[in-house]
Write a protein that holds these residues in place. Sequence first.
Motif, PDB file in Angstrom:
ATOM      1  N   PRO A 281       0.816  -1.228   0.000  1.00 38.59           N
ATOM      2  CA  PRO A 281       0.000   0.000   0.000  1.00 38.59           C
ATOM      3  C   PRO A 281       0.848   1.276   0.000  1.00 38.59           C
ATOM      4  CG  PRO A 281      -0.938  -1.587   1.516  1.00 38.59           C
ATOM      5  CD  PRO A 281       0.390  -2.148   1.080  1.00 38.59           C
ATOM      6  N   TYR A 282       1.988   1.257   0.678  1.00 35.33           N
ATOM      7  CA  TYR A 282       2.863   2.423   0.729  1.00 35.33           C
ATOM      8  C   TYR A 282       3.460   2.705  -0.649  1.00 35.33           C
ATOM      9  CZ  TYR A 282       6.407   5.686   2.496  1.00 35.33           C
ATOM     10  OH  TYR A 282       7.175   6.801   2.733  1.00 35.33           O
ATOM     11  N   GLN A 287       3.207   5.880  -6.016  1.00 32.51           N
ATOM     12  CA  GLN A 287       2.832   5.979  -7.422  1.00 32.51           C
ATOM     13  C   GLN A 287       1.639   6.904  -7.623  1.00 32.51           C
ATOM     14  OE1 GLN A 287       4.293   5.054 -10.228  1.00 32.51           O
ATOM     15  NE2 GLN A 287       2.627   6.276 -11.084  1.00 32.51           N
ATOM     16  N   GLN A 288       0.677   6.844  -6.700  1.00 31.27           N
ATOM     17  CA  GLN A 288      -0.502   7.692  -6.825  1.00 31.27           C
ATOM     18  C   GLN A 288      -0.134   9.168  -6.704  1.00 31.27           C
ATOM     19  OE1 GLN A 288      -3.665   6.560  -7.626  1.00 31.27           O
ATOM     20  NE2 GLN A 288      -3.890   8.763  -8.001  1.00 31.27           N
ATOM     21  N   CYS A 289       0.773   9.487  -5.795  1.00 36.34           N
ATOM     22  CA  CYS A 289       1.208  10.877  -5.627  1.00 36.34           C
ATOM     23  C   CYS A 289       1.890  11.394  -6.882  1.00 36.34           C
ATOM     24  CB  CYS A 289       2.158  10.993  -4.429  1.00 36.34           C
ATOM     25  SG  CYS A 289       1.340  10.863  -2.820  1.00 36.34           S
ATOM     26  N   VAL A 290       2.741  10.551  -7.478  1.00 42.60           N
ATOM     27  CA  VAL A 290       3.426  10.953  -8.712  1.00 42.60           C
ATOM     28  C   VAL A 290       2.422  11.133  -9.848  1.00 42.60           C
ATOM     29  CG1 VAL A 290       5.096  10.250 -10.473  1.00 42.60           C
ATOM     30  CG2 VAL A 290       5.587   9.857  -8.054  1.00 42.60           C
ATOM     31  N   LYS A 356       5.273  13.355   4.290  1.00 47.17           N
ATOM     32  CA  LYS A 356       4.174  12.929   5.161  1.00 47.17           C
ATOM     33  C   LYS A 356       2.956  12.514   4.357  1.00 47.17           C
ATOM     34  CE  LYS A 356       1.628  14.447   9.274  1.00 47.17           C
ATOM     35  NZ  LYS A 356       1.406  15.563  10.228  1.00 47.17           N
ATOM     36  N   ALA A 357       2.784  13.137   3.180  1.00 47.09           N
ATOM     37  CA  ALA A 357       1.619  12.834   2.346  1.00 47.09           C
ATOM     38  C   ALA A 357       1.651  11.405   1.813  1.00 47.09           C
ATOM     39  CB  ALA A 357       1.545  13.824   1.179  1.00 47.09           C
ATOM     40  N   LEU A 358       2.824  10.770   1.856  1.00 51.78           N
ATOM     41  CA  LEU A 358       2.933   9.408   1.336  1.00 51.78           C
ATOM     42  C   LEU A 358       2.350   8.370   2.286  1.00 51.78           C
ATOM     43  CD1 LEU A 358       6.580   9.504  -0.075  1.00 51.78           C
ATOM     44  CD2 LEU A 358       4.437   9.736  -1.344  1.00 51.78           C
ATOM     45  N   GLY A 359       2.068   8.761   3.510  1.00 53.13           N
ATOM     46  CA  GLY A 359       1.522   7.805   4.462  1.00 53.13           C
ATOM     47  C   GLY A 359       2.591   7.212   5.352  1.00 53.13           C
TER      48      GLY A 359
END
Length: 371
Positions: A281-282, A287-290, A356-359
């Motif tokens: 999940p991390y 990938q989702q942030c990019v 921090k936004a990455l979890g």
Amino acid sequence: METCVGPHTYIIFTILFLSFAYGVHIFEPDSISAQCIALIFALSGLHVAQKLIPRGRLKPEGRAVFITGCDTGFGHKLALRCDQIGFRVFAGCLLPDGADAQEFSSEGSKRLTIVPCDVTSDDSVLAAKKLVSETVINEKLDLWACVNNAGITRIGEIDMVPMEVFKKVMEVNTFGMIRVTKAFIPMIIRSKGRFVNVTSVMARWCNPTGSAYGMSKMAADIFSDVLRYEMHKWGVKVSIIQPGAYGATTLISKFFNSDQVRADFIWNGMDEGTQQVYGRPYVDEIQQCVSDWVKYDCYTDNTPVIDAMIDAILSKHPKHRYVVGGLIASLMWPDIIRFNMFPTWLSDIPMLKSQKALGVPAALQEKNKSN
């Protein structure tokens, strides 16, 4: 002009910067800190003002350019633009028989030649040099510019990225630039032409997950600065192009075929122990942030970057550095925009926020639960 900002905007900001500088100087004449602030405003005003000074324009007739990384992105568009304005163009392509390169047949003129060029291969670069050298001699041309544009990106936190990936990115983005430059230096010195090297704003500050790309671009940036010093005695000019958020217009947005494939690439490059530490999940969140950055925060038109490249090639007095990325990047003094004048604790704030936004990695989640 390296951005779409008009001259009236430059005039307004020049007046504002200089007015602030004068105001601070008058109202706090005895304060050293205030005078330092005034100096920063004054230098910023002068930096903006110099953008209004005409630098002259050369004619492309009788001149040739060699450009690497022309399969897609900046290189592809630059090759077509140079062809349209009259240059003899040698478009270096990693895949000369690929669909992207073959578009030159319909979009370009007879002045444009596709040159097979893998910047990671000594033999390939020397073969490209031989082809270009023989052609310019036969056609009685000068090789006026060598544009080092080829580049790749890979994402992932340092603990996740295998050494071979770090080496691959450096081999293309840094050693590829050096390899091509060393091969073409004699021809560029002969014409008293110029090198145009594409790095990135990430050469000066880099976000989490971008270590491989950022370090390769910073090395290329320093290489280009030293090249400029050393080429000065030969009458050769060197310009650095530092694009900002233009990932959506390059292969960065097409890293692989889909977001899932990109996440799989990161995940499959990790050993089992590292996979357990971070968890899938991390990695998916990275990938989702990019993907969100490319989709929502990137420019979709790379024309300002191409305009900067053309200016670097054709201007009689090209700039040493073109920071391309909107109003702030074009107006602010480069050292300020790179955070070099800020204390580290302050410049770390936005970077730590993005981290921090990455979890939270799986192992850290388990540790937090146990506490």
